[in-house]
Scaffold this motif. Structure first.
Motif, mmCIF file in Angstrom:
data_model
loop_
_atom_site.group_PDB
_atom_site.id
_atom_site.type_symbol
_atom_site.label_atom_id
_atom_site.label_comp_id
_atom_site.label_asym_id
_atom_site.label_seq_id
_atom_site.Cartn_x
_atom_site.Cartn_y
_atom_site.Cartn_z
ATOM 1 N N VAL A 654 1.000 -1.292 0.017
ATOM 2 C CA VAL A 654 -0.154 -0.087 0.032
ATOM 3 C C VAL A 654 0.954 1.330 -0.175
ATOM 4 O O VAL A 654 1.683 1.368 0.864
ATOM 5 C CB VAL A 654 -1.003 0.011 1.309
ATOM 6 C CG1 VAL A 654 -1.969 1.148 1.046
ATOM 7 C CG2 VAL A 654 -1.588 -1.281 1.321
ATOM 8 N N VAL A 664 -3.788 3.639 7.857
ATOM 9 C CA VAL A 664 -3.841 2.483 7.053
ATOM 10 C C VAL A 664 -3.370 1.152 7.821
ATOM 11 O O VAL A 664 -3.799 -0.122 7.593
ATOM 12 C CB VAL A 664 -2.819 2.774 5.759
ATOM 13 C CG1 VAL A 664 -2.561 1.307 5.043
ATOM 14 C CG2 VAL A 664 -3.627 3.738 4.731
ATOM 15 N N TYR A 700 -11.366 -3.639 -0.757
ATOM 16 C CA TYR A 700 -10.299 -2.444 -0.078
ATOM 17 C C TYR A 700 -10.029 -1.377 -1.059
ATOM 18 O O TYR A 700 -9.744 -0.645 -0.703
ATOM 19 C CB TYR A 700 -8.950 -3.562 0.100
ATOM 20 C CG TYR A 700 -7.995 -2.791 0.744
ATOM 21 C CD1 TYR A 700 -8.429 -2.386 2.036
ATOM 22 C CD2 TYR A 700 -6.695 -2.700 0.421
ATOM 23 C CE1 TYR A 700 -7.353 -1.601 2.779
ATOM 24 C CE2 TYR A 700 -5.680 -1.916 0.927
ATOM 25 C CZ TYR A 700 -6.011 -1.471 2.352
ATOM 26 O OH TYR A 700 -5.233 -0.666 2.908
ATOM 27 N N LEU A 704 -10.003 1.839 0.786
ATOM 28 C CA LEU A 704 -8.453 2.674 0.881
ATOM 29 C C LEU A 704 -8.723 3.979 0.347
ATOM 30 O O LEU A 704 -8.185 4.906 0.956
ATOM 31 C CB LEU A 704 -7.485 1.997 0.030
ATOM 32 C CG LEU A 704 -6.152 2.469 0.028
ATOM 33 C CD1 LEU A 704 -5.473 2.611 1.442
ATOM 34 C CD2 LEU A 704 -5.291 1.815 -0.838
ATOM 35 N N THR A 708 -7.942 7.361 2.748
ATOM 36 C CA THR A 708 -7.180 8.197 2.278
ATOM 37 C C THR A 708 -7.347 9.332 1.289
ATOM 38 O O THR A 708 -6.407 9.998 0.831
ATOM 39 C CB THR A 708 -5.722 7.370 1.490
ATOM 40 O OG1 THR A 708 -6.287 7.027 0.212
ATOM 41 C CG2 THR A 708 -5.252 6.338 2.319
#
Length: 743
Positions: A654, A664, A700, A704, A708
């Motif tokens: 990542v 994260v 995901y 994610l 973010t």
């Protein structure tokens, strides 16, 4: 570029053509969703005379005439080409989607273009310079693509051109913020009670002239005396920035000695144009669509001047890397209309009436109707997957056309550097190469992100089953960021997408474009089973009938093996209790049952099955009987043993800005992940490496992005299978049914 008022040249309507690469400018518009890219394209088309005030050409086509999905969603989801003419040049405007899910369309636009306009919205302030926009800027910087910045929505309340210019300089300027400077300053009208101040014109910094649009016509005026002082301060900074990029080193001394007054305007403008074309200076402009009654938008003339005079021609572009179809290096032909043909399909779409249409960028040679060309396609995509096999064919080009909205205008040729649509080009797919007949060449594909959001699809009814396979193949051929998987373990057809919007559009296209009704269902992860300890089983298959009966008995022992061992079959029969010719039959039955699964219907792995004993009949024993006995023996062994479910574990990498490393890592831990390390990456980012069960990262890609704010991305690769926690395994078995061994 702004040294004088410009007349209203360009096409008088219709679609322009190009006779030579020097007459072409290919420009891609990049920006966050909602920044105003499509509105700007419409304004440029109006200024260039390609459309009238109603936004239409003579046959009624409009720039905004896109497919039904875009109109329904009010959002661009695909690359579109709008050609206009200005100053005797053909300008191909490539409008790209701003949403991250459609980055594949953006990458296609970058391949087709020679320069980029980055559109940022003053109404969105810093948020308009989104993570995806910054990432594309960095990509352009790596290849030296010339760029300019256009600030939109300055007519929105409480917006500031100066603030947006500062943000752009900090974001895009890197170590040299003085390379990002405005060429014009906006002129605002009186501010209303709501804080709204309309944009009425521009002030040219080099010319010290105001371009006033308040009357609906473009008029050139001198600045007021009180404006000259602040204007000179900004102007001097621009001149210093231009001189810093000049190849004439004496200019700086002349500027310092005389304050720039002894440097003629033509020299400054020439150096500015060369710096822009080299990709070392990035001008900032302001633009707005035409007001009610106005013949052109504010800043659109200046922008078209910048494109035609400052942006490079296709002759100045480095050709893409090419090889032979076998992969051997090959020198790329130069941009020459008389040279050998080299072209690439940058976009593929389907029209309900015209069929498949390929948008082609010609890098060398001239493409004409009735030409015979060699089509060559890649088997592997940029992520290393093989969505389709390599393919080659000799094809005859039929009709060429230039698009305008949803209309196609016939073209008699397409010279090197230009773009054209080709209809019914066989089975051409996005990314395929066209070369001269008998001289096959393959262009290296542009990079696209690996789609990591799965959705399983199935035909809604029997009538849709026959059409689904063909429709999915066409869909993947059009969009390289889609990946199709036929999962042999779960028996699901899985469409891998970049995000939720990408997924929705793909399913909508199946229904509306191809007439296939599909149902989406949850994606199932392929699990495995193994024995947690030793076990024994006896398989007895004895049946009597009027004729030959069936007789086979075998006894086996099962023991677990280390991960990755597969299935091992051992023969320890003594005394011939199981005839030699039937031992392979037992193994075949065991392996067939292992493939079907035992406790929850998942394939059995990592065990050793030992055949110890058995019985046979001289007449009734057969291959089929011992296959059945072998399967029964394995199922009986499973009934007395603890069967352990195994789940796939992925290695996940990542990449996130440093500010998001903590959230994260915490999120990965909540997914039963194990963080194995972190690495610092350029640009204030960190690469987090972890091992996470695949069952925990199905969504995901979405999570994610939310965590973010769109700045994180990840890759994953299969690592191994590991034992699933008991409570989760019980849940899987409960969903399967009664937990009995698979039949």
């Amino acid at each position: 570029m702004g040294e004088k008022a410009h007349a209203h040249p360009g096409a008088a309507g219709g679609v322009p053509t190009a006779g030579h690469p020097s007459d072409v400018r290919n420009v891609v518009l990049v920006g966050h969703s909602g920044s105003g890219k499509t509105t700007l394209v419409e304004a440029l088309a109006l200024t260039a005379g390609a459309v009238n005030r109603a936004g239409r050409v003579e046959d009624g086509a409009t720039v905004s005439d896109h497919d039904e999905i875009e109109r329904r969603r009010r959002r661009s989801v695909q690359l579109s080409l709008v050609p206009v003419a200005w100053d005797g040049r053909k300008v191909n405007l490539l409008d790209t989607p701003g949403y991250a899910d459609f980055v594949g369309e953006l990458r296609a636009g970058l391949r087709a273009a020679d320069a980029a306009l980055f559109i940022v919205s003053a109404a969105q302030e810093a948020e308009s310079v989104a993570a995806t926009t910054r990432a594309v800027w960095e990509e352009c910087a790596l290849v030296g693509m010339p760029r300019a910045i256009v600030v939109t929505h300055l007519d929105t309340a409480r917006t500031s051109f100066e603030e947006m210019t500062r943000i752009c300089a900090e974001t895009f300027g890197g170590d040299d913020p003085d390379a990002v400077l405005p060429l014009y300053l906006p002129v605002l009208g009186p501010e209303g009670a709501d804080g709204h101040a309309p944009l009425t014109g521009l002030t040219g910094l080099l010319t010290r002239r105001i371009l006033d649009y308040s009357s609906g016509e473009r008029a050139e005026l001198p600045p007021a005396p009180e404006e000259e002082g602040p204007l000179d301060e900004v102007r001097n900074r621009l001149i210093e920035g231009i001189i810093a990029e000049s190849e004439d080193e004496s200019l700086m001394d002349r500027y310092l000695d005389g304050g720039g007054e002894d440097i003629d305007m033509a020299t400054l403008i020439g150096d500015l144009e060369r710096a822009v074309a080299r990709g070392t200076f990035f001008p900032v402009l302001a633009a707005a669509p035409a007001a009610e009654g106005a013949r052109q938008g504010i800043g659109t003339v200046e922008l078209l001047e910048l494109i035609t005079r400052g942006f490079p021609t296709p002759l100045e572009r480095t050709p893409p890397t090419v090889t032979t179809p076998s992969g051997s290096p090959r020198s790329a032909p130069v941009c020459d209309p008389e040279g050998p043909l080299l072209a690439e399909v940058v976009k593929t779409s389907s029209d309900p009436y015209a069929g498949r249409i390929s948008l082609v960028r010609v890098f060398s040679g001239t493409l004409r109707p009735d030409d015979t060309v060699h089509l060559c396609g890649h088997g592997l995509d940029a992520a290393g997957h093989e969505p389709h096999p390599c393919h080659e064919a000799e094809l005859r080009v039929t009709a060429l056309s230039t698009p305008f909205g949803r209309q196609q205008h016939p073209a008699d040729r397409c010279v090197a550097g230009d773009l054209v649509c080709v209809g019914r080009l066989g089975e051409a797919e996005t990314g395929d190469t066209l070369s001269a007949s008998g001289d096959p060449i393959l262009i290296e594909p542009w990079s696209t992100p690996d789609p990591l959001l799965p959705t399983a699809v199935r035909a809604h009814g029997k009538a849709d089953e026959d059409k689904l396979s063909h429709a999915l193949a066409r869909l993947v051929a059009e969009d390289p960021t889609l990946r199709l998987e036929q999962n042999p373990d779960t028996h699901q057809v899985v469409l891998w997408c970049l995000g939720e919007a990408h997924q929705e559009v793909a399913l909508e296209r199946l229904r509306s474009r191809y007439g296939v009704q599909v149902d989406a269902e949850p994606h199932r992860v392929a699990l495995r089973e193994t024995f947690a300890g030793r076990a024994a089983g006896r398989g007895r298959h004895v049946k009597q009938s009027g004729g030959h009966g069936q007789f086979a008995i075998c006894e086996i022992e099962v023991e677990p093996l280390p991960a990755g061992s597969g299935i091992e079959f051992v023969d320890k029969v003594v005394g011939g209790s199981v005839p030699r010719q039937f031992i392979p039959s037992v193994e075949k039955g065991v392996r067939a049952q292992a493939a079907r699964g035992l406790a929850a219907g998942h394939p059995l792995v990592d065990v050793r099955v030992t055949l110890l004993d058995g019985k046979a009949h001289s007449v009734d024993s057969s291959d089929a009987a011992f296959q059945t006995a072998g399967a029964l023996a394995l199922r009986e062994a499973a009934s007395d043993a603890r069967i352990q479910l195994l789940e796939p574990v992925c290695e996940v990498a990542v990449l996130v800005p440093d500010d998001y490393v903590g959230p994260v890592m915490s999120d990965l831990s909540g997914r039963r992940g194990r963080v194995v390390g972190t690495e610092q990456s350029p640009g204030g980012r960190t690469l987090v490496r972890a091992e996470v069960p695949e069952t925990e990262i199905g969504s995901y890609a979405l999570d994610l992005r939310s965590l973010t704010h769109g700045t994180g991305r990840f890759d994953r690769t299969h690592a191994r299978f590991e034992a699933m926690p008991q409570q989760l395994a019980e849940k899987v078995r409960a969903e399967r049914g009664d937990g009995s061994p698979g039949a």
